[in-house]
Motif scaffolding. Structure first.
Motif, PDB file in Angstrom:
ATOM      1  N   GLU A 102       0.854  -1.574  -0.522  1.00  8.14           N
ATOM      2  CA  GLU A 102       0.412  -0.066  -0.302  1.00  8.14           C
ATOM      3  C   GLU A 102       0.793   1.566  -0.084  1.00  8.14           C
ATOM      4  O   GLU A 102       1.875   1.779   1.083  1.00  8.14           O
ATOM      5  N   LYS A 103       0.803   1.852  -1.075  1.00  9.92           N
ATOM      6  CA  LYS A 103       1.004   2.878  -1.246  1.00  9.92           C
ATOM      7  C   LYS A 103       1.358   4.272  -0.195  1.00  9.92           C
ATOM      8  O   LYS A 103      -0.250   4.824   0.195  1.00  9.92           O
ATOM      9  N   PRO A 104       2.317   5.285  -0.121  1.00  9.01           N
ATOM     10  CA  PRO A 104       1.912   6.457   0.692  1.00  9.01           C
ATOM     11  C   PRO A 104       1.424   7.335  -0.226  1.00  9.01           C
ATOM     12  O   PRO A 104       1.064   6.818  -1.482  1.00  9.01           O
ATOM     13  N   MET A 105       0.588   8.128   0.474  1.00  4.19           N
ATOM     14  CA  MET A 105      -0.290   8.957  -0.221  1.00  4.19           C
ATOM     15  C   MET A 105      -0.577  10.153   0.173  1.00  4.19           C
ATOM     16  O   MET A 105      -0.395   9.930   1.971  1.00  4.19           O
ATOM     17  N   PHE A 106      -1.198  11.596   0.178  1.00  2.66           N
ATOM     18  CA  PHE A 106      -1.338  12.726   0.312  1.00  2.66           C
ATOM     19  C   PHE A 106      -3.081  12.542   0.740  1.00  2.66           C
ATOM     20  O   PHE A 106      -3.571  11.014  -0.154  1.00  2.66           O
ATOM     21  N   GLU A 107      -3.883  12.981   1.150  1.00  2.00           N
ATOM     22  CA  GLU A 107      -4.747  12.769   1.719  1.00  2.00           C
ATOM     23  C   GLU A 107      -5.796  13.059   0.532  1.00  2.00           C
ATOM     24  O   GLU A 107      -6.744  12.322   0.406  1.00  2.00           O
ATOM     25  N   ALA A 108      -5.730  13.802  -0.223  1.00  2.00           N
ATOM     26  CA  ALA A 108      -6.271  13.884  -1.438  1.00  2.00           C
ATOM     27  C   ALA A 108      -6.223  12.829  -2.257  1.00  2.00           C
ATOM     28  O   ALA A 108      -7.307  12.189  -2.728  1.00  2.00           O
ATOM     29  N   CYS A 109      -5.582  11.558  -2.252  1.00  2.00           N
ATOM     30  CA  CYS A 109      -5.376  10.333  -2.967  1.00  2.00           C
ATOM     31  C   CYS A 109      -6.586   9.247  -1.826  1.00  2.00           C
ATOM     32  O   CYS A 109      -7.078   8.041  -2.728  1.00  2.00           O
ATOM     33  N   LYS A 110      -6.931   9.815  -0.986  1.00  3.31           N
ATOM     34  CA  LYS A 110      -7.564   9.044   0.150  1.00  3.31           C
ATOM     35  C   LYS A 110      -8.701   7.597  -0.954  1.00  3.31           C
ATOM     36  O   LYS A 110      -9.027   6.842  -0.925  1.00  3.31           O
ATOM     37  N   GLU A 111      -9.250   9.000  -1.524  1.00  2.00           N
ATOM     38  CA  GLU A 111     -10.771   7.971  -2.142  1.00  2.00           C
ATOM     39  C   GLU A 111     -10.714   7.239  -3.969  1.00  2.00           C
ATOM     40  O   GLU A 111     -11.254   7.149  -4.456  1.00  2.00           O
ATOM     41  N   VAL A 112      -9.241   7.350  -4.045  1.00  2.00           N
ATOM     42  CA  VAL A 112      -8.703   7.452  -5.381  1.00  2.00           C
ATOM     43  C   VAL A 112      -8.356   5.893  -5.721  1.00  2.00           C
ATOM     44  O   VAL A 112      -8.218   5.067  -4.550  1.00  2.00           O
ATOM     45  N   PRO A 113      -9.000   4.749  -6.375  1.00  2.00           N
ATOM     46  CA  PRO A 113      -8.666   3.381  -6.745  1.00  2.00           C
ATOM     47  C   PRO A 113      -7.460   2.697  -6.100  1.00  2.00           C
ATOM     48  O   PRO A 113      -6.357   4.319  -6.387  1.00  2.00           O
ATOM     49  N   ASN A 114      -7.667   2.072  -5.620  1.00  2.00           N
ATOM     50  CA  ASN A 114      -5.466   1.393  -5.214  1.00  2.00           C
ATOM     51  C   ASN A 114      -4.979   1.775  -6.804  1.00  2.00           C
ATOM     52  O   ASN A 114      -2.914   1.765  -6.044  1.00  2.00           O
ATOM     53  N   ASP A 115      -4.774   1.221  -8.321  1.00  2.21           N
ATOM     54  CA  ASP A 115      -4.310   0.417  -8.951  1.00  2.21           C
ATOM     55  C   ASP A 115      -3.325   2.429  -9.725  1.00  2.21           C
ATOM     56  O   ASP A 115      -3.198   2.088 -11.025  1.00  2.21           O
ATOM     57  N   ARG A 116      -4.194   3.253  -9.153  1.00  3.60           N
ATOM     58  CA  ARG A 116      -4.107   4.897  -9.500  1.00  3.60           C
ATOM     59  C   ARG A 116      -3.678   5.827  -8.622  1.00  3.60           C
ATOM     60  O   ARG A 116      -3.029   6.956  -8.730  1.00  3.60           O
ATOM     61  N   ARG A 117      -3.107   5.198  -7.104  1.00  4.76           N
ATOM     62  CA  ARG A 117      -2.850   6.418  -6.165  1.00  4.76           C
ATOM     63  C   ARG A 117      -1.268   5.946  -6.206  1.00  4.76           C
ATOM     64  O   ARG A 117      -0.421   7.654  -5.698  1.00  4.76           O
ATOM     65  N   THR A 118      -0.314   5.776  -7.240  1.00  2.00           N
ATOM     66  CA  THR A 118       1.031   5.650  -7.263  1.00  2.00           C
ATOM     67  C   THR A 118       0.516   6.944  -8.284  1.00  2.00           C
ATOM     68  O   THR A 118       1.432   7.925  -8.167  1.00  2.00           O
ATOM     69  N   GLU A 119       0.064   7.131  -9.696  1.00  2.00           N
ATOM     70  CA  GLU A 119      -0.272   7.660 -10.230  1.00  2.00           C
ATOM     71  C   GLU A 119      -0.245   9.415  -9.277  1.00  2.00           C
ATOM     72  O   GLU A 119       0.211  10.601  -9.752  1.00  2.00           O
ATOM     73  N   CYS A 120      -1.691   9.117  -8.919  1.00  2.00           N
ATOM     74  CA  CYS A 120      -2.163  10.498  -7.659  1.00  2.00           C
ATOM     75  C   CYS A 120      -0.722  10.851  -7.110  1.00  2.00           C
ATOM     76  O   CYS A 120      -0.766  12.277  -6.503  1.00  2.00           O
ATOM     77  N   PHE A 121      -0.186   9.799  -6.623  1.00  2.00           N
ATOM     78  CA  PHE A 121       0.649  10.973  -5.071  1.00  2.00           C
ATOM     79  C   PHE A 121       1.584  11.488  -6.209  1.00  2.00           C
ATOM     80  O   PHE A 121       2.482  12.250  -5.679  1.00  2.00           O
ATOM     81  N   LYS A 122       2.434  10.957  -7.281  1.00  2.00           N
ATOM     82  CA  LYS A 122       3.333  11.440  -7.896  1.00  2.00           C
ATOM     83  C   LYS A 122       2.733  12.855  -7.927  1.00  2.00           C
ATOM     84  O   LYS A 122       3.556  13.862  -8.535  1.00  2.00           O
ATOM     85  N   LYS A 123       1.181  13.099  -8.330  1.00  2.00           N
ATOM     86  CA  LYS A 123       0.833  14.306  -9.565  1.00  2.00           C
ATOM     87  C   LYS A 123       0.767  14.646  -8.068  1.00  2.00           C
ATOM     88  O   LYS A 123       1.066  16.015  -8.077  1.00  2.00           O
ATOM     89  N   GLN A 124       0.511  14.432  -6.995  1.00  2.00           N
ATOM     90  CA  GLN A 124       0.083  15.809  -5.460  1.00  2.00           C
ATOM     91  C   GLN A 124       1.609  16.420  -5.803  1.00  2.00           C
ATOM     92  O   GLN A 124       2.177  17.288  -5.241  1.00  2.00           O
ATOM     93  N   LEU A 125       2.403  15.729  -5.958  1.00  2.00           N
ATOM     94  CA  LEU A 125       3.909  15.691  -5.129  1.00  2.00           C
ATOM     95  C   LEU A 125       4.382  17.122  -6.135  1.00  2.00           C
ATOM     96  O   LEU A 125       4.779  17.977  -5.988  1.00  2.00           O
ATOM     97  N   ASP A 126       4.184  16.670  -7.219  1.00  2.00           N
ATOM     98  CA  ASP A 126       4.480  17.047  -8.822  1.00  2.00           C
ATOM     99  C   ASP A 126       3.792  18.413  -8.463  1.00  2.00           C
ATOM    100  O   ASP A 126       4.651  19.963  -8.321  1.00  2.00           O
TER     101      ASP A 126
END
Length: 160
Positions: free
Chosen positions: A46-70
């Motif tokens: 389970e990847k670390p995530m920003f709060e904004a990625c909580k509701e994102v499906p598991n298969d898209r959390r990596t993409e969400c994490f990187k986008k939030q970090l960017d």
């Protein structure tokens, strides 16, 4: 006089023997707690995530994490005035750990310029608290390497 030298010799032997007894033999002492192991981001279950990625499906959390970090870097990056004045560009690679409590710890850094490196470290250290990664349902420290590019603003549009 002979008695004094014998006493001195006895004291010396005691001190030496006592010092020798304090040397560790290198035998590992078993401990109940295992030291925390850092897991690379790519293999965390389970990847670390920003709060904004909580509701994102598991298969898209990596993409969400990187986008939030960017996005965070894009919003909060301030070009160091000294580097701007000296017209220094470059890249800083920051390796950080997302701890089991969601805080961030810098564990490695490299840059083409020390001032740019300091700004990159400051930026990563100012990240909000994240949701930690997990392995087998247990919060786990996860490492992540992130490059930050420092590119001078393009002044060609101002010359027109």
């Amino acid at each position: 006089m002979k008695t004094l030298s014998k006493i001195f010799l006895a004291i010396c032997l005691i001190v030496v023997a006592n010092g020798y007894a304090q040397v560790k033999l290198g035998i590992p002492i078993p401990s109940e707690e295992k030291p925390p192991i850092d897991i690379p981001f790519a293999i965390a279950e389970e990847k670390p995530m920003f709060e904004a990625c909580k509701e994102v499906p598991n298969d898209r959390r990596t993409e969400c994490f990187k986008k939030q970090l960017d996005n965070y870097v894009k919003i909060h990056l301030k070009y160091p005035p000294k580097s701007l004045a000296a017209r220094i560009e470059g890249r800083a690679m920051i390796v950080f750990r997302i701890n089991t409590d969601g805080t961030v710890t810098i564990i490695g850094k490299r840059s083409t310029d020390e001032i740019l490196e300091e700004e990159a470290v400051f930026l990563i250290n100012s990240l909000p608290c994240l949701i930690p990664g997990k392995m087998k349902g247990v919060p786990t420290a996860v490492t992540f390497a992130y490059p930050i590019n420092f590119k001078l603003p393009d002044n060609s549009s101002n010359n027109k």
